[in-house]
Write an enzyme that holds these catalytic residues in place. Structure first.
Site, PDB file in Angstrom:
ATOM      1  N   ASN A  48      -2.755  15.254  21.217  1.00 51.15           N
ATOM      2  CA  ASN A  48      -1.763  14.562  20.386  1.00 51.15           C
ATOM      3  C   ASN A  48      -1.241  13.288  21.040  1.00 51.15           C
ATOM      4  OD1 ASN A  48      -1.947  16.412  18.314  1.00 51.15           O
ATOM      5  ND2 ASN A  48      -0.300  17.692  19.116  1.00 51.15           N
ATOM      6  N   LEU A  91      -3.361  -7.224   1.249  1.00 52.72           N
ATOM      7  CA  LEU A  91      -2.530  -7.604   0.115  1.00 52.72           C
ATOM      8  C   LEU A  91      -1.137  -6.984   0.197  1.00 52.72           C
ATOM      9  CD1 LEU A  91      -5.196  -7.050  -2.703  1.00 52.72           C
ATOM     10  CD2 LEU A  91      -4.646  -9.205  -1.538  1.00 52.72           C
ATOM     11  N   ASP A 110       0.804  -1.228   0.000  1.00 53.30           N
ATOM     12  CA  ASP A 110       0.000   0.000   0.000  1.00 53.30           C
ATOM     13  C   ASP A 110       0.837   1.278   0.000  1.00 53.30           C
ATOM     14  OD1 ASP A 110      -2.685  -0.020  -0.268  1.00 53.30           O
ATOM     15  OD2 ASP A 110      -3.162   0.173   1.844  1.00 53.30           O
ATOM     16  N   ASP A 140     -17.363  -0.950   5.785  1.00 50.63           N
ATOM     17  CA  ASP A 140     -17.300  -2.392   5.505  1.00 50.63           C
ATOM     18  C   ASP A 140     -18.575  -2.947   4.875  1.00 50.63           C
ATOM     19  OD1 ASP A 140     -14.735  -2.650   6.582  1.00 50.63           O
ATOM     20  OD2 ASP A 140     -15.494  -2.968   8.615  1.00 50.63           O
ATOM     21  N   LYS A 193      -9.765  15.088   3.307  1.00 47.26           N
ATOM     22  CA  LYS A 193      -9.469  16.266   4.123  1.00 47.26           C
ATOM     23  C   LYS A 193     -10.279  17.454   3.611  1.00 47.26           C
ATOM     24  CE  LYS A 193      -4.879  15.354   5.981  1.00 47.26           C
ATOM     25  NZ  LYS A 193      -3.528  15.907   6.176  1.00 47.26           N
ATOM     26  N   ARG A 232      -4.068   9.418   8.535  1.00 44.94           N
ATOM     27  CA  ARG A 232      -4.810  10.584   8.079  1.00 44.94           C
ATOM     28  C   ARG A 232      -4.783  11.724   9.093  1.00 44.94           C
ATOM     29  NH1 ARG A 232      -4.479  12.678   3.559  1.00 44.94           N
ATOM     30  NH2 ARG A 232      -6.180  12.483   2.087  1.00 44.94           N
ATOM     31  N   ASN A 239     -17.874  -5.356  -6.366  1.00 45.17           N
ATOM     32  CA  ASN A 239     -17.513  -4.169  -5.591  1.00 45.17           C
ATOM     33  C   ASN A 239     -16.038  -3.813  -5.728  1.00 45.17           C
ATOM     34  OD1 ASN A 239     -16.436  -6.307  -4.187  1.00 45.17           O
ATOM     35  ND2 ASN A 239     -17.303  -5.742  -2.206  1.00 45.17           N
ATOM     36  N   ILE A 299     -10.982  -7.934  -4.110  1.00 42.63           N
ATOM     37  CA  ILE A 299     -10.490  -9.255  -4.478  1.00 42.63           C
ATOM     38  C   ILE A 299     -11.058 -10.268  -3.489  1.00 42.63           C
ATOM     39  CG2 ILE A 299      -8.455 -10.731  -4.685  1.00 42.63           C
ATOM     40  CD1 ILE A 299      -8.778  -8.735  -6.958  1.00 42.63           C
TER      41      ILE A 299
END
Length: 380
Positions: free
Chosen positions: A276, A165, A130, A237, A218, A291, A151, A154
């Site tokens: 934080n 993956l 990724d 999901d 964002k 993110r 959809n 895999i």
């Protein structure tokens, strides 16, 4: 005769905790060039997708003399029952349960690399999880890991689509495995269930309408998306949950993916109050941390709106006075819905002090929500 066989690699992989492994040709992605260009032209690609098509289809840009690609899959379909919270909560996708899957698969690929190097001294390899623009699912499909679901996920017949993956580019040739034809048949449950109505047709998705993408986008979201997001904090999901292959998919025992401090249904107030340090403790070990804190809190604000969670009001008032203009705007909007006229003075004061133009517009929207008119220049 090659320095190591496909069977040798598979045997080692399965002993190392890799559930599925296959081999693909480096040129397996070239056929997607036109498709990617068409998706871009039709506006179906989202902002986080690489715009340079060649980077998405050419593994040689990452390993010059690449001759094969090994694709791996690791199931995250753990047998775990989510808490049934009665207070306000946000929903976290299975992909962010437990330890960051990037780290888990990287460890698996590193072991695989070491094994291959022990047999092939001159092998050159690049491991990917990724962290690159290559079409990961297309590689997995070409390597026989599973078939394409409608959809675009895999789907492996044994493990369903609940699989992470990873890929290993290498300069050793292996005969590619055979792709598997779709087994979806007439089933279209995933398309019908999609809460974002993101599917243009079978196997064709408008990524901009996918709610999983919305949770990592964002910036300010439109009203329609805010409503559709429901209680989602990270990911979605739904299209996988309704899939018949996932309903009968094999469960795995994998401690890495058992939820830690971040719960599948996480208390909203705790997310809204994150500093934080606490963000790093709760979200840091998971795949959702990339993110950043503000986007996660933004999603929690939206979840508090959609779940009508009045327990969030105190935290929202604190965010209205916080350092993030982005969150000040969302908090004002949430307070206009959850607290109504009781918050009008606080929102008005915040509006008068606000310097960020986009945030002021959101605050104006909040005040109009309460009063039925646009508040401007301290006049009602």
């Amino acid at each position: 005769m090659t320095c190591v066989t496909k069977n040798d690699i598979r045997e080692f992989a399965y002993k190392s905790g890799i559930d599925v492994l296959g081999f693909a040709s480096p040129d397996c992605l070239f056929k997607y060039r036109v498709l990617l260009k068409n998706r871009c032209e039709l506006g179906l690609s989202c902002s986080i997708e690489e715009k340079d098509v060649e980077k998405r289809i050419n593994p040689a840009l990452l390993l010059e003399d690449v001759k094969s690609i090994i694709a791996i899959a690791v199931s995250y379909n753990i047998d775990f029952k989510r808490d049934d919270l009665k207070s306000g909560f946000g929903i976290v996708s299975r992909t962010s349960w437990g330890k960051d899957y990037h780290m888990v698969l990287k460890e698996k690929l590193d072991m695989l690399k070491s094994f291959i190097l022990s047999k092939c001294n001159n092998a050159k390899m690049v491991s990917l999880v990724d962290n690159n623009p290559l079409l990961e699912r297309a590689i997995a499909y070409s390597a026989g890991i599973g078939f394409y679901g409608k959809n675009n996920m895999i789907i492996n017949e044994e493990y369903g689509s609940y699989i992470f993956l990873g890929e290993l580019l290498l300069n050793v040739y292996f005969e590619p495995d055979t792709p598997i034809d779709s087994k979806c048949g007439d089933c279209s449950l995933c398309l019908k269930a999609c809460p974002g109505k993101a599917f243009v047709s079978d196997y064709n998705i408008d990524a901009n309408k996918c709610l999983s993408y919305a949770t990592i986008y964002k910036g300010y979201l439109n009203d329609e998306t805010i409503k559709k997001l429901g209680k989602r904090i990270y990911g979605c999901d739904v299209c996988q949950e309704v899939c018949p292959f996932n309903k009968r998919a094999k469960k795995v025992m994998r401690n890495e993916f058992i939820p830690g401090k971040l719960k599948p249904r996480h208390n909203l107030t705790e997310i809204l109050d994150l500093d934080n340090k606490r963000f790093k403790e709760v979200f840091g070990p998971t795949s959702s941390s990339w993110r950043g804190k503000n986007t996660i809190i933004r999603n929690a604000i939206i979840a508090s709106i959609n779940s009508k969670d009045k327990d969030s009001i105190k935290s929202l008032k604190s965010l209205l006075k916080g350092n993030s203009a982005y969150l000040r705007g969302y908090s004002a909007y949430a307070l206009s819905i959850l607290d109504g006229e009781r918050s009008i003075s606080g929102i008005e004061n915040a509006y008068l002090k606000e310097t960020d133009i986009e945030t002021k517009e959101f605050m104006k929207k909040a005040l109009k929500n309460i009063r039925g008119e646009v508040f401007e220049d301290n006049k009602r």
